[in-house]
Design a protein around this motif. Structure first.
Motif, PDB file in Angstrom:
ATOM      1  N   ARG A   1      -7.305   5.175 -16.662  1.00  0.00           N
ATOM      2  CA  ARG A   1      -8.188   5.845 -15.718  1.00  0.00           C
ATOM      3  C   ARG A   1      -7.441   6.949 -14.994  1.00  0.00           C
ATOM      4  N   ASP A   2      -8.193   7.922 -14.491  1.00  0.00           N
ATOM      5  CA  ASP A   2      -7.589   8.978 -13.709  1.00  0.00           C
ATOM      6  C   ASP A   2      -7.074   8.404 -12.389  1.00  0.00           C
ATOM      7  N   ARG A   3      -5.918   8.889 -11.974  1.00  0.00           N
ATOM      8  CA  ARG A   3      -5.436   8.626 -10.623  1.00  0.00           C
ATOM      9  C   ARG A   3      -5.522   9.934  -9.848  1.00  0.00           C
ATOM     10  N   SER A   4      -5.759   9.817  -8.563  1.00  0.00           N
ATOM     11  CA  SER A   4      -5.830  11.018  -7.745  1.00  0.00           C
ATOM     12  C   SER A   4      -4.574  11.134  -6.896  1.00  0.00           C
TER      13      SER A   4
ATOM     14  N   ALA B   1       0.832  -1.206   0.000  1.00  0.00           N
ATOM     15  CA  ALA B   1       0.000   0.000   0.000  1.00  0.00           C
ATOM     16  C   ALA B   1       0.864   1.252   0.000  1.00  0.00           C
ATOM     17  N   ALA B   2       1.993   1.210   0.724  1.00  0.00           N
ATOM     18  CA  ALA B   2       2.890   2.370   0.750  1.00  0.00           C
ATOM     19  C   ALA B   2       3.537   2.586  -0.617  1.00  0.00           C
ATOM     20  N   MET B   3       3.958   1.496  -1.276  1.00  0.00           N
ATOM     21  CA  MET B   3       4.533   1.608  -2.617  1.00  0.00           C
ATOM     22  C   MET B   3       3.509   2.185  -3.592  1.00  0.00           C
ATOM     23  N   ASP B   4       2.271   1.698  -3.492  1.00  0.00           N
ATOM     24  CA  ASP B   4       1.226   2.191  -4.385  1.00  0.00           C
ATOM     25  C   ASP B   4       0.956   3.673  -4.137  1.00  0.00           C
ATOM     26  N   GLY B   5       1.006   4.073  -2.882  1.00  0.00           N
ATOM     27  CA  GLY B   5       0.804   5.485  -2.574  1.00  0.00           C
ATOM     28  C   GLY B   5       1.896   6.360  -3.162  1.00  0.00           C
TER      29      GLY B   5
ATOM     30  N   THR C   1       1.265   6.542  -6.896  1.00  0.00           N
ATOM     31  CA  THR C   1       0.098   7.362  -7.188  1.00  0.00           C
ATOM     32  C   THR C   1       0.396   8.843  -7.007  1.00  0.00           C
ATOM     33  N   ALA C   2       1.183   9.170  -5.986  1.00  0.00           N
ATOM     34  CA  ALA C   2       1.526  10.573  -5.758  1.00  0.00           C
ATOM     35  C   ALA C   2       2.248  11.172  -6.950  1.00  0.00           C
TER      36      ALA C   2
END
Length: 395
Positions: free
Chosen positions: A66-69, A40-44, A47-48
């Motif tokens: 798709r859009d990422r936020s 989850a930390a890697m994905d965050g 995504t950032a």
């Protein structure tokens, strides 16, 4: 006969995990896989950088369209935390790519003017290029930190490249200095014997040399001159860094007189700074136009021994000056005995976008233009010093 075993195939869960990280989540990713802990930390962190920020900076879509936020925002502390995260979760080579993307996609270059940012980044050649493009705008509080970052990269490059470069070029200089009628004290007996083995007289147990090989008496003096003429337009940043390091290495060899010239539409001779490649780099100004003809005119004016001179032009060949005069100047230098080398890049990234018409025109003059990695550069220089064909890499 046994069949070699293949590496174990990933489990279905591991396959879903990987796809989930690639696709970036969302209702339509189709994996149904939740991420926890380190995943989850890697994905965050991903995504950032590669997602859409709330302000729109770096807006984009994930690889599934798709859009990422999320996003890094414009806060130096948040970026510093993110830099710490990616250094925790990803290997150094990936960190360098992500840093580069963050600077390009999210407009974070100006944050590099803050010392805490420079303390947090992973230093590499591309970061040095970015710092050099910003150094005129740096406040005094940041300049020393920036120089320390540049110094680390330069020192690492010099350790990697210097020994091999000196060995290759010393060998080339020795070979090019051999003469066929040496004085007795200058005879290279080992090579002389090997060159005359066919004249061995078994009844006398000796070799009768028909050809003596030795070194000239001036072998300890300056034997060759090298002029590095480097395009400092924005796309050539990595080449400027490597050329500065190589220039310092060459300048440390007493038998080679080295000159370093950088140019855009203005020509700057940095030869007097070659004792320290960091000073060289901070004497450059990345960006701007290109006037190759003017730069070559300056280099040509400094050549005093054409037959013993190698000119290395490092440029993407997008000429903003007078094209025909540039080509005539190259032809004139070659006719006078200068060894002329054209490198489209001196970096690990391969050839950038370049002017193919100018490259073809140089090739017609007997000057092939090609991209060169730092590891290949010593071999290219050795071949040029010996006036033999260059080791041009295959496309």
């Amino acid at each position: 006969m046994s069949t070699p075993m293949n590496p174990a195939a990933p489990t279905d869960d591991e396959r879903l995990r990987r796809w989930r990280l690639v696709l970036g989540g969302g209702e339509a990713d189709g994996t149904g896989r939740a991420l926890t802990g380190t995943d989850a930390a890697m994905d965050g962190a991903l995504t950032a950088l590669y997602g859409r920020t709330s302000q729109g900076a770096g807006a984009g879509r994930d690889r599934a369209g798709r859009d990422r936020s999320a996003g890094l925002g414009a806060s130096a502390p948040s970026v510093v935390r993110w830099l710490g995260d990616i250094r925790t979760y990803f290997p150094s080579s990936v960190v360098q790519v992500m840093q580069r993307d963050a600077i390009d996609r999210l407009g974070l270059a100006t944050l590099l003017l803050e010392p805490e940012m420079l303390d947090a980044v992973e230093a590499d050649v591309h970061l040095v290029g970015t710092l050099l493009s910003l150094h005129k705008a740096m406040p005094e509080t940041t300049r020393e930190t920036a120089r320390a970052v540049v110094r680390k990269v330069v020192d690492d490059l010099e350790k990697r490249l210097a020994t091999r470069t000196r060995a290759a070029l010393t060998g080339a200089l020795d070979r090019s200095a051999r003469i066929s009628r040496p004085r007795h004290r200058d005879i290279d007996w080992d090579r002389t014997i090997r060159a005359n083995l066919k004249h061995y007289l078994p009844e006398h147990g000796t070799v009768v040399p028909e050809r003596l090989i030795g070194h000239g008496r001036a072998s300890q003096g300056i034997r060759k001159e090298v002029v590095l003429c480097v395009d400092q337009s924005g796309s050539m940043a990595a080449s400027v860094v490597h050329a500065s390091v190589f220039g310092a290495v060459l300048a440390s060899m007493r038998s080679i007189a080295t000159r370093l010239v950088v140019f855009d539409t203005v020509v700057v001779d940095l030869t007097d700074r070659l004792d320290d490649p960091v000073n060289v780099l901070f004497g450059t100004q990345l960006g701007g136009g290109t006037d190759i003809n003017r730069a070559l005119a300056h280099c040509q004016s400094k050549i005093t021994r054409p037959a013993d001179t190698v000119v290395v032009l490092i440029s993407d060949l997008y000429e903003g000056g007078i094209r025909d005069e540039m080509l005539k100047r190259v032809a004139a230098m070659k006719a006078s005995g200068v060894q002329f080398v054209a490198l489209l890049a001196l970096s690990d990234e391969g050839a950038p976008a370049y002017d193919r018409d100018h490259a073809a025109a140089l090739a017609a003059l007997g000057v092939p233009a090609f991209a060169c990695t730092p590891d290949l550069f010593p071999e290219v220089m050795a071949a040029a010093l010996e006036k033999r064909p260059l080791p041009i890499p295959a496309d």
